[in-house]
Design an enzyme around this catalytic site. Structure first.
Site, PDB file in Angstrom:
ATOM      1  N   ASN A  87       0.808  -1.221   0.000  1.00  0.00           N
ATOM      2  CA  ASN A  87       0.000   0.000   0.000  1.00  0.00           C
ATOM      3  C   ASN A  87       0.841   1.272   0.000  1.00  0.00           C
ATOM      4  OD1 ASN A  87      -2.448   1.769   0.753  1.00  0.00           O
ATOM      5  ND2 ASN A  87      -1.093   2.041   2.506  1.00  0.00           N
ATOM      6  N   SER A 140      -3.242   2.575  -9.424  1.00  0.00           N
ATOM      7  CA  SER A 140      -3.998   3.822  -9.529  1.00  0.00           C
ATOM      8  C   SER A 140      -4.541   3.932 -10.949  1.00  0.00           C
ATOM      9  CB  SER A 140      -3.092   5.019  -9.235  1.00  0.00           C
ATOM     10  OG  SER A 140      -3.717   6.244  -9.575  1.00  0.00           O
ATOM     11  N   TYR A 153       4.497  10.668 -11.520  1.00  0.00           N
ATOM     12  CA  TYR A 153       3.599   9.842 -10.701  1.00  0.00           C
ATOM     13  C   TYR A 153       2.919   8.797 -11.572  1.00  0.00           C
ATOM     14  CZ  TYR A 153      -0.271   8.293  -7.821  1.00  0.00           C
ATOM     15  OH  TYR A 153      -1.163   7.500  -7.140  1.00  0.00           O
ATOM     16  N   PRO A 183      -7.391   2.383  -7.944  1.00  0.00           N
ATOM     17  CA  PRO A 183      -8.469   3.317  -7.615  1.00  0.00           C
ATOM     18  C   PRO A 183      -8.384   4.620  -8.404  1.00  0.00           C
ATOM     19  CG  PRO A 183      -7.226   2.629  -5.653  1.00  0.00           C
ATOM     20  CD  PRO A 183      -6.404   2.299  -6.866  1.00  0.00           C
TER      21      PRO A 183
END
Length: 252
Positions: A87, A140, A153, A183
């Site tokens: 995570n 992501s 990122y 997500p």
């Protein structure tokens, strides 16, 4: 004997929500993060509420030496990890590539890619020895598409997407499950960290629509991890109802 989940970046947000969810389901936990005070407070809360055993280990996921020494330093009984939740991750800045900060880039690459690799190497070897296990990688929407000023990122999360697929193939002969959850916008400390503690700027990211919550992701990770032994969810994209893509958000 209770199953064991190891959660990196457990001091806030999705990691903390996962800790509560897996403790609720009877898992003993290894929680890691940089803020020992938060880890200890969370461990005490989980032990009291769910009557589970919790080990905490405070280190910087970016440091290979710290990751290896702290994880390998755990007692033997804690190395029978059933689920690893990778995570720990972050974003720094929101600048075009020509104005980006070298330090921000290093922080994202070292945390989101190298940190995930360090933890995965140690724990995957435990799982191979144990003959089973499940690695869940936090990706992501930024790992599926890029958006303006997201450059590095997005690159790190694209790397997580690729590493997830590579892990799935490499660990297949050992019967180890590998999954990724990607997500969309989740309201946690994410934007506050991206904007270096600017709470007002971070809050505006979620104006006009209802984002996902950390608990939404934790419950989905629990669903992934709780499937029968013959079922592996390779890849899962989860979005707020108001968000169709990285940049397509309906704000009221």
């Amino acid at each position: 004997m209770a199953k064991i989940a190891l959660i990196t970046g457990a001091t806030a947000g999705i990691g903390e929500a996962c800790a509560h969810t897996f403790a609720r389901e009877g898992y003993d936990l290894i929680l890691t993060g940089r803020r020992m005070d938060r880890l200890e407070k969370l461990a005490e809360e989980l032990n009291t509420r769910y009557n589970v055993e919790v080990a905490v280990s405070s280190f910087d996921i970016r440091s290979r030496e710290q990751v290896v020494s702290n994880l390998e330093g755990l007692p033997a009984q804690w190395k029978k990890v059933d689920v690893l939740i990778n995570n720990a991750g972050l974003s720094q800045g929101l600048d075009p590539i020509d104005k980006g900060s070298f330090d921000d880039w290093d922080t994202m690459v070292d945390t989101n890619i190298k940190g995930l690799l360090y933890a995965s190497k140690v724990v995957s070897n435990w799982m191979i020895t144990n003959g089973s296990g499940h690695i869940v990688n936090l990706g992501s929407i930024a790992g599926k598409e890029v958006y303006p000023n997201g450059n590095v990122y997005c690159a790190t999360k694209h790397a997580v997407d690729a590493l997830n697929k590579g892990m799935r193939a490499d660990l297949l002969p050992h019967g180890i499950k590998v999954s990724a959850i990607h997500p969309g916008m989740v309201e946690t400390e994410f934007s506050e960290v991206r904007f270096k503690g600017d709470k007002e700027k971070a809050k505006k990211v979620y104006d006009g629509f209802e984002p996902l919550r950390a608990q939404d992701i934790a419950e989905t990770i629990w669903f992934i991890a709780s499937r029968p032994a013959h079922v592996n969810i390779n890849d899962l994209l989860i979005m707020p109802t108001a968000q169709a893509s990285a940049t397509n958000i309906f704000r009221k």
